[in-house]
Structure formats: C-alpha cells, structure tokens
Write a protein that holds these residues in place. Structure first.
Motif, PDB file in Angstrom:
ATOM      1  N   LYS A  70       0.858  -1.191   0.000  1.00  0.00           N
ATOM      2  CA  LYS A  70       0.000   0.000   0.000  1.00  0.00           C
ATOM      3  C   LYS A  70       0.884   1.228   0.000  1.00  0.00           C
ATOM      4  O   LYS A  70       2.032   1.199   0.462  1.00  0.00           O
ATOM      5  CB  LYS A  70      -0.918  -0.009   1.222  1.00  0.00           C
ATOM      6  N   ALA A  71       0.346   2.308  -0.516  1.00  0.00           N
ATOM      7  CA  ALA A  71       1.103   3.555  -0.524  1.00  0.00           C
ATOM      8  C   ALA A  71       1.433   3.935   0.912  1.00  0.00           C
ATOM      9  O   ALA A  71       0.547   3.942   1.785  1.00  0.00           O
ATOM     10  CB  ALA A  71       0.287   4.656  -1.191  1.00  0.00           C
ATOM     11  N   PRO A  72       2.698   4.239   1.210  1.00  0.00           N
ATOM     12  CA  PRO A  72       3.076   4.565   2.597  1.00  0.00           C
ATOM     13  C   PRO A  72       2.457   5.873   3.058  1.00  0.00           C
ATOM     14  O   PRO A  72       2.099   6.742   2.264  1.00  0.00           O
ATOM     15  CB  PRO A  72       4.603   4.664   2.525  1.00  0.00           C
ATOM     16  N   ARG A  73       2.350   6.004   4.369  1.00  0.00           N
ATOM     17  CA  ARG A  73       1.828   7.238   4.968  1.00  0.00           C
ATOM     18  C   ARG A  73       3.005   8.027   5.526  1.00  0.00           C
ATOM     19  O   ARG A  73       3.722   7.570   6.409  1.00  0.00           O
ATOM     20  CB  ARG A  73       0.870   6.887   6.116  1.00  0.00           C
ATOM     21  N   TYR A  74       3.228   9.208   4.965  1.00  0.00           N
ATOM     22  CA  TYR A  74       4.364  10.030   5.370  1.00  0.00           C
ATOM     23  C   TYR A  74       3.973  10.930   6.534  1.00  0.00           C
ATOM     24  O   TYR A  74       2.893  11.529   6.544  1.00  0.00           O
ATOM     25  CB  TYR A  74       4.847  10.874   4.190  1.00  0.00           C
ATOM     26  N   LYS A  75       4.887  11.015   7.520  1.00  0.00           N
ATOM     27  CA  LYS A  75       4.610  11.819   8.712  1.00  0.00           C
ATOM     28  C   LYS A  75       5.779  12.751   9.005  1.00  0.00           C
ATOM     29  O   LYS A  75       6.943  12.364   8.858  1.00  0.00           O
ATOM     30  CB  LYS A  75       4.374  10.923   9.933  1.00  0.00           C
ATOM     31  N   ALA A  76       5.460  13.952   9.417  1.00  0.00           N
ATOM     32  CA  ALA A  76       6.461  14.893   9.918  1.00  0.00           C
ATOM     33  C   ALA A  76       6.150  15.137  11.382  1.00  0.00           C
ATOM     34  O   ALA A  76       5.070  15.636  11.727  1.00  0.00           O
ATOM     35  CB  ALA A  76       6.410  16.202   9.126  1.00  0.00           C
ATOM     36  N   ILE A  77       7.094  14.764  12.265  1.00  0.00           N
ATOM     37  CA  ILE A  77       6.839  14.837  13.704  1.00  0.00           C
ATOM     38  C   ILE A  77       7.946  15.632  14.391  1.00  0.00           C
ATOM     39  O   ILE A  77       9.061  15.743  13.863  1.00  0.00           O
ATOM     40  CB  ILE A  77       6.751  13.422  14.318  1.00  0.00           C
ATOM     41  N   PRO A  78       7.666  16.175  15.566  1.00  0.00           N
ATOM     42  CA  PRO A  78       8.725  16.852  16.323  1.00  0.00           C
ATOM     43  C   PRO A  78       9.696  15.828  16.875  1.00  0.00           C
ATOM     44  O   PRO A  78       9.356  14.650  17.041  1.00  0.00           O
ATOM     45  CB  PRO A  78       7.950  17.560  17.442  1.00  0.00           C
ATOM     46  N   PRO A  79      10.929  16.213  17.167  1.00  0.00           N
ATOM     47  CA  PRO A  79      11.908  15.262  17.708  1.00  0.00           C
ATOM     48  C   PRO A  79      11.494  14.777  19.086  1.00  0.00           C
ATOM     49  O   PRO A  79      10.702  15.424  19.786  1.00  0.00           O
ATOM     50  CB  PRO A  79      13.200  16.080  17.759  1.00  0.00           C
ATOM     51  N   GLU A 124     -14.212   0.020  -8.319  1.00  0.00           N
ATOM     52  CA  GLU A 124     -13.095  -0.361  -9.177  1.00  0.00           C
ATOM     53  C   GLU A 124     -12.221   0.852  -9.494  1.00  0.00           C
ATOM     54  O   GLU A 124     -10.993   0.756  -9.534  1.00  0.00           O
ATOM     55  CB  GLU A 124     -13.628  -0.984 -10.472  1.00  0.00           C
ATOM     56  N   MET A 125     -12.858   2.009  -9.682  1.00  0.00           N
ATOM     57  CA  MET A 125     -12.103   3.233  -9.967  1.00  0.00           C
ATOM     58  C   MET A 125     -11.249   3.620  -8.760  1.00  0.00           C
ATOM     59  O   MET A 125     -10.094   4.057  -8.914  1.00  0.00           O
ATOM     60  CB  MET A 125     -13.049   4.371 -10.346  1.00  0.00           C
ATOM     61  N   ALA A 126     -11.792   3.451  -7.560  1.00  0.00           N
ATOM     62  CA  ALA A 126     -11.023   3.747  -6.345  1.00  0.00           C
ATOM     63  C   ALA A 126      -9.821   2.812  -6.237  1.00  0.00           C
ATOM     64  O   ALA A 126      -8.728   3.220  -5.840  1.00  0.00           O
ATOM     65  CB  ALA A 126     -11.918   3.615  -5.118  1.00  0.00           C
ATOM     66  N   ARG A 127     -10.006   1.542  -6.640  1.00  0.00           N
ATOM     67  CA  ARG A 127      -8.891   0.592  -6.600  1.00  0.00           C
ATOM     68  C   ARG A 127      -7.797   0.989  -7.591  1.00  0.00           C
ATOM     69  O   ARG A 127      -6.606   0.924  -7.282  1.00  0.00           O
ATOM     70  CB  ARG A 127      -9.400  -0.823  -6.924  1.00  0.00           C
ATOM     71  N   LEU A 128      -8.197   1.429  -8.779  1.00  0.00           N
ATOM     72  CA  LEU A 128      -7.225   1.842  -9.795  1.00  0.00           C
ATOM     73  C   LEU A 128      -6.431   3.051  -9.329  1.00  0.00           C
ATOM     74  O   LEU A 128      -5.211   3.125  -9.512  1.00  0.00           O
ATOM     75  CB  LEU A 128      -7.942   2.150 -11.108  1.00  0.00           C
ATOM     76  N   LEU A 129      -7.103   4.017  -8.710  1.00  0.00           N
ATOM     77  CA  LEU A 129      -6.409   5.207  -8.223  1.00  0.00           C
ATOM     78  C   LEU A 129      -5.477   4.867  -7.067  1.00  0.00           C
ATOM     79  O   LEU A 129      -4.401   5.474  -6.929  1.00  0.00           O
ATOM     80  CB  LEU A 129      -7.421   6.274  -7.811  1.00  0.00           C
ATOM     81  N   SER A 130      -5.871   3.912  -6.244  1.00  0.00           N
ATOM     82  CA  SER A 130      -4.989   3.487  -5.147  1.00  0.00           C
ATOM     83  C   SER A 130      -3.713   2.860  -5.693  1.00  0.00           C
ATOM     84  O   SER A 130      -2.645   2.961  -5.085  1.00  0.00           O
ATOM     85  CB  SER A 130      -5.722   2.498  -4.238  1.00  0.00           C
ATOM     86  N   LYS A 131      -3.800   2.224  -6.880  1.00  0.00           N
ATOM     87  CA  LYS A 131      -2.608   1.658  -7.525  1.00  0.00           C
ATOM     88  C   LYS A 131      -1.637   2.745  -7.968  1.00  0.00           C
ATOM     89  O   LYS A 131      -0.459   2.476  -8.188  1.00  0.00           O
ATOM     90  CB  LYS A 131      -3.011   0.824  -8.740  1.00  0.00           C
ATOM     91  N   MET A 132      -2.147   3.970  -8.114  1.00  0.00           N
ATOM     92  CA  MET A 132      -1.302   5.096  -8.541  1.00  0.00           C
ATOM     93  C   MET A 132      -0.857   5.933  -7.345  1.00  0.00           C
ATOM     94  O   MET A 132      -0.547   7.119  -7.481  1.00  0.00           O
ATOM     95  CB  MET A 132      -2.068   5.962  -9.542  1.00  0.00           C
TER      96      MET A 132
END
Length: 579
Positions: A81-90, A316-324
C-alpha cells in the motif's frame, strides 16, 4: 524529460522479482513510463553491471530515483500500500532551528529545512541520494536558479543555524572536496574552470552579497547555490542528516524538500517518518517544515467513464487510483470517488490529472477502439491547399523557396523599405528581447532580402520566393490583428530582370485561370509609384479592378540597405485575394 539509470540487480531486489527487459518494458508502459537498456560505454575496461534507463515525465519528481520508482511500481502491482508520510517533532521536543536574516532578501530570500533521523546509508543508497539531488537541480530547481539543496551530517554541527548574506570577502570556509579554506571570491576563481560548478557561478556572482549558512559555532554548512562545506560532508557512516533548501521560489523549495525526505525516509529507523525543523523568518514568525500535505479531491465516476471511454464502478475506480499511490474510496453509493493526494504527487493539479491516472491504471491497451458519435470529415483549408500547389509550380519555374522569421526589426519593414513605420499597420512586440524581433512582419520582402545577403556569394542569378503569412493591425478582429497569406519572389542578378518577375506573374495567373484583361474582368498591371521601388519601374497588379500587390525593380537605397550591390526585381501579392 529526465532519465534515471538503475542497476537491474538492485531494481529486481526492490521489486522482489527478476524481469527480462521485455517484461520490464511492458510493466513500465502500463505504469506510464518508457524504458530502454543502457548501452555500455567504450573504454571502461571490465563490463559494468546491466542497467535500465527509464524516461520519467518532467512533473513526476517522486520517480527521479530508484526508491520512488520501486515504491511506485510495487504499489501499482498491489504488492504494497502507498506509505503514509509523517512529519513529527523530535523526541527531545526541541526542533532544529534555521534563522533567516533580512540580508538574504538581496539574493535568495527563502529557506526550508528538515531532518532525517537515524538513517542508514549503503553505497547504493548514498549514490542514489546524491543522484536525486542532481536530478532535482536540473529539473524543478532550474539548474539551482530557483532552489538549491544542501545536505549535511547533523552530528558534526550544532544548531541553531543561521541563513545570512554577507560580503564575499567575509565568507571563508573549506569547500567540499578541498583541503584548505577559501574566501568566496577565491572560490569563484577556483570553480571558474570546473565543468560541474561553473554553470552555477553566474547565479550569485554579480550580487552585492553571497548567501551562507553556518551553525551556532560559526561553522559554514554551505554557500548556496554553489557548494557545501567539507566539514558537514555526508559519508556512509552518517546517521542524522540535516537538509536545507534555499530558494527564490518558496513553493518550489517546499516541493523539493518534500521529495527528498519522502524518498529517503524509508531508510530511517522509523520508515517514512521525518523530523520537523523550525524556520524563523526575518520578521520573527516561525514556520515548521516539512509540511508533507495531504489533500482530498472528489471526482465524478460517470464523468470519468465518459471521458476515458470505459464503464467501471466507483469501487473499481477507487482501486485503480490506489494503484497510482492515491488512496481512494467510493462514496455516495459509488457515484463519486474521494481521492487522497499525497505529498509525493505534486503533479496532480486538476481533476484531469486524476482522470489520466485512472486511464493509466486501467491500461491504455485495454481501451476499446470505437467510432465517434460525431460524424466529421476533415478537409484542408482552401488557402493552405492553394499554397501547397503554388509552391511546387513556382519551384518548377526555377525559383528556390526560403522560410524566414515572422518577426523582424522596425527598420526592416520601414526605414530600409523607405516607408514610414506609422503607415505600416505593424503589430509591435511590447517587450522585444532583441532588435531583430520588434514587430510582426507586414511584408515578406525584408526576410527574402536578408536571405539574399547571407547567400550573395553563390552563383548568379539568385531567384528566391516565399509563401507565408504577414500580420496587420485590424480593429475589426477580436484579437486586434489579422493574418494575410502573401507570396513574394525576387530575382537578383547583374541586371534587374523585370521581365523574369513579370513572366512569373503571368505563370501564376495562368495557373489560377485568371486571364489577362484590361476591362476589369481579368488581371493587368498598371504603372504606379511606390517608395520601395525604382521610379518608373513599379506597377500595381490589378485583378478585376482591385490591387492585390506590386512588382518592379527595387530602389537602389533599398538594395544597399540590406547590404546588397546588384539590381533586384521583386513581386509581392496577396494570395487570399485570389481564392
């Protein structure tokens, strides 16, 4: 279009499968990319590892390294799955600070920063890290004029950091790859002969101050956009990376920073997590970077199906977009799809970009060929058909065709032709870059005469012609100007050759089936006066009583104005009047 070269062994390890080139090429095509086998360079001794070269669309910054390509293909193949990017404080709570001083407004006013914490480099990762920065510099950074990237070993320096602009003589540090310190002017002299850095010197060379970043102890990190300091050099043992981007375009700087951290945060101890940095603006306000923004858009399923020519459900369209790499879900009973656009997909600016990704994920080869419901038959414009036929016939008459610029100088259509610029109805360029391109031409004659000048060393006679558009002001048109298709022909020889141009006119009229007549039913020539032509050697060309152009021997002042020294006969007519 940028090209990324990837080692096949590394690529197959990322994808978890070995591909033949044909199989990988098909996969790339399905994903909207093109690939080819990299050729081995001669004289390299031992054969290098096999590589594939992948052509990347200029707006897909997330695919400019193997990390982005591999991640994108794995998501496309639905292996992750597409990763979830996070910006966090140290963890300590105290962010690294970068303070921008007011003096930077004179040269590069913006800066952003972030930290990659506990990253693990290998030789291949390090090479890819450097290569991504080079690709970004050449692409979105516009050869560092808009953005310059600096990456530093955070453990060798101590924040807070200061981004300042100083007099060149006041900047002194040991640049990357050097063994001694240099002042900024000495660096400019040193790199004047460096093929890699020389193109970037003019960006700041003439500025009163040069940008510089240093830490709390005065250690220079970099002098953007030229070179980083040797002190903060990143090695394979580097664990924490401080990334700063200085810029003249803040939006581009944010995109570049987001791209670098999202691509290489996968090698951090906590993958896809980036440590925030605090940037203090000259006015004292504070901004946290990176932003890593996610945004949502909603698209209509029926509308996309209609535009692409498919018929799939919202799910099906949501699945295709998730592939991108755009996580999506069907809403409103499948009538709409809610699309989450991640920070890596800065190329998605409009719904049409989402439609394109649906088509790519569906597969262009899977689209069925259909006959459009609209029945239209294309046809050539009559004036273009006439032009094409006329070109061939005039060439058969012994003339050579030329093609000249549609823009010219004011002198070319006025003073050199002995005319007043105010009476030419010329369309002027508001901000011409050169004196050669100030107006749109109102006559084809200057361009052909210039061509004669550049070719006057060739054997005589020189018989040239051109059929192209000229432009006139016309307040009755919605754009305030109109085009006219003109034909010009010249004969340049030791004698004027009026009879040759006259003969060409007769041939043109014969081809157009316009008979010679003086009673207004055909064509004829009538003596006229025109400042461009020699007195007594000029005639109007009349067709059914209306003038469509002129022919004659050019005035000696016109000939010499174009640096010619032999007589020249010319003909110029408006072809549109003959349709």
């Amino acid at each position: 279009m940028p090209t990324v070269a990837v080692n096949t062994s590394e690529l197959f390890q990322v994808l978890g499968k070995t591909y033949t080139f044909e199989e990988f090429d098909d996969l790339c095509f399905d994903f909207g990319l093109e690939a080819e086998v990299a050729e081995e360079e001669e004289g390299q001794g031992e054969p290098t590892e096999e590589q594939f070269k992948i052509d990347i669309p200029a707006n897909r910054y997330d695919l400019l390294c193997i990390e982005g390509i591999g991640r994108g293909l794995l998501v496309f193949l639905e292996k992750m799955k597409a990763p979830r990017y996070k910006a966090i404080p140290p963890a300590s709570g105290a962010r690294q600070q970068l303070k921008i001083l007011p003096a930077t407004a004179q040269v590069r006013p913006f800066a952003v920063a972030a930290v990659l914490r506990n990253i693990k480099f290998t030789e291949d990762r390090y090479k890819s890290f450097i290569d991504l920065q080079d690709k970004l510099h050449q692409n979105i950074c516009r050869r560092r004029t808009l953005v310059a990237i600096g990456t530093h070993d955070l453990d060798t320096i101590q924040g807070p950091f200061v981004y300042d602009a100083k007099q060149p003589k006041d900047i002194k540090f040991k640049p990357l790859g050097q063994t001694k310190e240099y002042t900024a002017p000495e660096l400019m002299e040193l790199y004047a002969g460096d093929s890699h850095l020389k193109p970037y010197l003019p960006i700041i060379q003439d500025k009163p101050v040069y940008p510089v970043i240093y830490d709390s102890k005065g250690v220079v990190l970099s002098m953007p956009p030229i070179i980083n300091g040797e002190h903060t050099k990143i090695t394979l043992n580097t664990k924490n990376v401080f990334i700063e981007c200085t810029a003249t375009d803040l939006t581009k700087a944010k995109i570049v920073l987001d791209t670098v951290v999202t691509m290489f945060s996968q090698y951090c101890a906590e993958p896809f997590v980036v440590e925030q940095a605090e940037v203090i603006q000259p006015d004292g306000t504070s901004v946290i970077h990176p932003e890593l923004p996610y945004r949502f858009d909603t698209v209509d399923v029926e509308d996309i199906n209609k535009k692409i020519g498919i018929n799939i459900t919202g799910e099906e369209m949501a699945r295709l977009l998730s592939k991108m790499c755009m996580e999506s879900e069907a809403i409103n009973g499948g009538k709409n799809v809610k699309v989450e656009i991640p920070p890596t997909r800065r190329d998605v600016l409009h719904n049409c970009d989402i439609w394109e990704d649906v088509a790519i994920a569906y597969g262009f080869n899977n689209l069925k060929w259909t006959i459009p419901n609209t029945n239209t038959i294309a046809n050539q414009f009559p004036i273009n058909k006439l032009t094409d036929l006329m070109r061939g016939e005039i060439c058969a008459a012994g003339f050579t065709e030329v093609l000249t610029f549609a823009l010219c100088s004011r002198d070319d259509i006025a003073d050199k032709l002995r005319k007043d610029i105010k009476q030419t109805q010329a369309v002027h360029i508001s901000n011409p870059k050169t004196l050669s391109f100030q107006v749109a031409r109102t006559s084809l004659l200057p361009g052909v005469l210039r061509t004669l000048f550049h070719n006057k060393s060739l054997p005589l006679p020189l018989k040239l012609f051109e059929i192209s558009d000229v432009v006139f002001k016309d307040s009755s048109k919605d754009v305030g100007a109109r085009n006219e298709r003109h034909l010009v022909a010249v004969n340049y020889n030791k004698s004027g050759g009026f009879e040759i141009i006259h003969g060409l006119l007769d041939r043109i009229m014969q081809l157009l089936q316009v008979a010679p007549a003086t009673d207004g039913t055909g064509y004829c020539i009538q003596a006229a006066e025109d400042s461009t032509y020699f007195p007594g050697r000029c005639a109007d060309i009349l067709v059914k009583g209306s003038s469509i152009g002129k022919l004659g021997v050019l005035h000696p002042d016109v000939v010499t104005a174009f640096d010619l020294n032999l007589p020249c006969a010319a003909l110029e007519i408006n072809l549109e009047a003959l349709q």
